[in-house]
Design a protein around this motif. Structure first.
Motif, PDB file in Angstrom:
ATOM      1  N   THR A  21       0.839  -1.197   0.000  1.00  0.00           N
ATOM      2  CA  THR A  21       0.000   0.000   0.000  1.00  0.00           C
ATOM      3  C   THR A  21       0.876   1.250   0.000  1.00  0.00           C
ATOM      4  O   THR A  21       0.605   2.213  -0.726  1.00  0.00           O
ATOM      5  N   GLY A  22       1.927   1.241   0.797  1.00  0.00           N
ATOM      6  CA  GLY A  22       2.846   2.369   0.823  1.00  0.00           C
ATOM      7  C   GLY A  22       3.543   2.575  -0.505  1.00  0.00           C
ATOM      8  O   GLY A  22       3.824   3.697  -0.909  1.00  0.00           O
ATOM      9  N   CYS A  23       3.835   1.485  -1.220  1.00  0.00           N
ATOM     10  CA  CYS A  23       4.520   1.592  -2.511  1.00  0.00           C
ATOM     11  C   CYS A  23       3.601   2.109  -3.613  1.00  0.00           C
ATOM     12  O   CYS A  23       4.031   2.855  -4.489  1.00  0.00           O
ATOM     13  N   PHE A  24       2.335   1.713  -3.580  1.00  0.00           N
ATOM     14  CA  PHE A  24       1.435   2.087  -4.667  1.00  0.00           C
ATOM     15  C   PHE A  24       0.837   3.476  -4.498  1.00  0.00           C
ATOM     16  O   PHE A  24       0.480   4.116  -5.467  1.00  0.00           O
ATOM     17  N   PHE A  25       0.694   3.941  -3.281  1.00  0.00           N
ATOM     18  CA  PHE A  25       0.080   5.236  -3.042  1.00  0.00           C
ATOM     19  C   PHE A  25       1.128   6.265  -2.641  1.00  0.00           C
ATOM     20  O   PHE A  25       1.001   6.948  -1.646  1.00  0.00           O
ATOM     21  N   VAL A  26       2.156   6.374  -3.428  1.00  0.00           N
ATOM     22  CA  VAL A  26       3.246   7.310  -3.152  1.00  0.00           C
ATOM     23  C   VAL A  26       2.887   8.666  -3.739  1.00  0.00           C
ATOM     24  O   VAL A  26       2.390   8.760  -4.851  1.00  0.00           O
ATOM     25  N   THR A  27       3.128   9.716  -2.972  1.00  0.00           N
ATOM     26  CA  THR A  27       2.898  11.062  -3.491  1.00  0.00           C
ATOM     27  C   THR A  27       4.218  11.640  -3.974  1.00  0.00           C
ATOM     28  O   THR A  27       5.277  11.366  -3.422  1.00  0.00           O
ATOM     29  N   THR A  28       4.137  12.443  -4.991  1.00  0.00           N
ATOM     30  CA  THR A  28       5.325  13.045  -5.569  1.00  0.00           C
ATOM     31  C   THR A  28       5.686  14.297  -4.782  1.00  0.00           C
ATOM     32  O   THR A  28       4.821  15.117  -4.478  1.00  0.00           O
ATOM     33  N   ALA A  29       6.955  14.430  -4.455  1.00  0.00           N
ATOM     34  CA  ALA A  29       7.439  15.612  -3.746  1.00  0.00           C
ATOM     35  C   ALA A  29       8.130  16.524  -4.747  1.00  0.00           C
ATOM     36  O   ALA A  29       9.088  16.130  -5.408  1.00  0.00           O
ATOM     37  N   PHE A  30       7.632  17.730  -4.868  1.00  0.00           N
ATOM     38  CA  PHE A  30       8.212  18.689  -5.795  1.00  0.00           C
ATOM     39  C   PHE A  30       9.181  19.594  -5.044  1.00  0.00           C
ATOM     40  O   PHE A  30       8.927  19.985  -3.909  1.00  0.00           O
ATOM     41  N   ALA A  31      10.270  19.923  -5.696  1.00  0.00           N
ATOM     42  CA  ALA A  31      11.269  20.799  -5.075  1.00  0.00           C
ATOM     43  C   ALA A  31      10.763  22.235  -5.083  1.00  0.00           C
ATOM     44  O   ALA A  31       9.906  22.617  -5.873  1.00  0.00           O
ATOM     45  N   ALA A  32      11.304  23.017  -4.196  1.00  0.00           N
ATOM     46  CA  ALA A  32      10.935  24.433  -4.143  1.00  0.00           C
ATOM     47  C   ALA A  32      11.517  25.151  -5.362  1.00  0.00           C
ATOM     48  O   ALA A  32      12.438  24.670  -6.020  1.00  0.00           O
ATOM     49  N   ASP A  33      10.956  26.311  -5.653  1.00  0.00           N
ATOM     50  CA  ASP A  33      11.437  27.083  -6.802  1.00  0.00           C
ATOM     51  C   ASP A  33      12.869  27.552  -6.600  1.00  0.00           C
ATOM     52  O   ASP A  33      13.668  27.568  -7.523  1.00  0.00           O
ATOM     53  N   ASP A  34      13.192  27.961  -5.391  1.00  0.00           N
ATOM     54  CA  ASP A  34      14.517  28.486  -5.090  1.00  0.00           C
ATOM     55  C   ASP A  34      15.352  27.391  -4.425  1.00  0.00           C
ATOM     56  O   ASP A  34      14.977  26.880  -3.374  1.00  0.00           O
ATOM     57  N   PRO A  35      16.476  27.002  -5.014  1.00  0.00           N
ATOM     58  CA  PRO A  35      17.291  25.945  -4.394  1.00  0.00           C
ATOM     59  C   PRO A  35      17.858  26.348  -3.042  1.00  0.00           C
ATOM     60  O   PRO A  35      18.071  25.502  -2.182  1.00  0.00           O
ATOM     61  N   MET A  36      18.092  27.637  -2.814  1.00  0.00           N
ATOM     62  CA  MET A  36      18.616  28.080  -1.523  1.00  0.00           C
ATOM     63  C   MET A  36      17.607  27.870  -0.402  1.00  0.00           C
ATOM     64  O   MET A  36      17.977  27.636   0.747  1.00  0.00           O
ATOM     65  N   THR A  37      16.314  27.913  -0.732  1.00  0.00           N
ATOM     66  CA  THR A  37      15.284  27.640   0.270  1.00  0.00           C
ATOM     67  C   THR A  37      15.386  26.208   0.745  1.00  0.00           C
ATOM     68  O   THR A  37      15.293  25.927   1.941  1.00  0.00           O
TER      69      THR A  37
END
Length: 102
Positions: A21-37
């Motif tokens: 269940t943990g493998c199939f329902f994974v949410t995508t994590a998007f990086a912030a716009d600013d890499p310094m953040t």
């Protein structure tokens, strides 16, 4: 003996279902716009962990000093004060580094 094997199989099946269940329902994590953040957030997280370790060492140093005062042991008292000082330095590492770097 048969009951134990059945319980182990049921527990393993429940564990496997949880993992799948943990493998199939994974949410995508998007990086912030600013890499310094992202770097600053990671830095704050790491310094937070260091501060937590420093607070634990600080508490342990206080306990050592208290025990040494009870037992009248000078070497334990010296170790307690050294541990206390080390805990203070570790707890305030971020502030010390900010003062050094300006």
């Amino acid at each position: 003996m048969m009951e134990l094997n059945y319980r182990v199989k049921c527990l393993f099946a429940l564990y496997a279902m949880g993992v799948m269940t943990g493998c199939f329902f994974v949410t995508t994590a998007f990086a912030a716009d600013d890499p310094m953040t992202t770097v600053n957030n990671l830095s704050n997280f790491i310094f937070g962990l260091i501060r937590a370790v420093g607070m634990i060492i600080l508490g342990f140093g206080i306990v050592q000093i208290g025990l040494s005062l009870k037992s009248h042991d000078p070497s334990q008292r010296a170790n307690g004060f050294l541990t206390l000082a080390g805990g203070v330095v570790i707890t305030f590492t971020k502030e010390i580094l900010d003062l050094i770097t300006g």
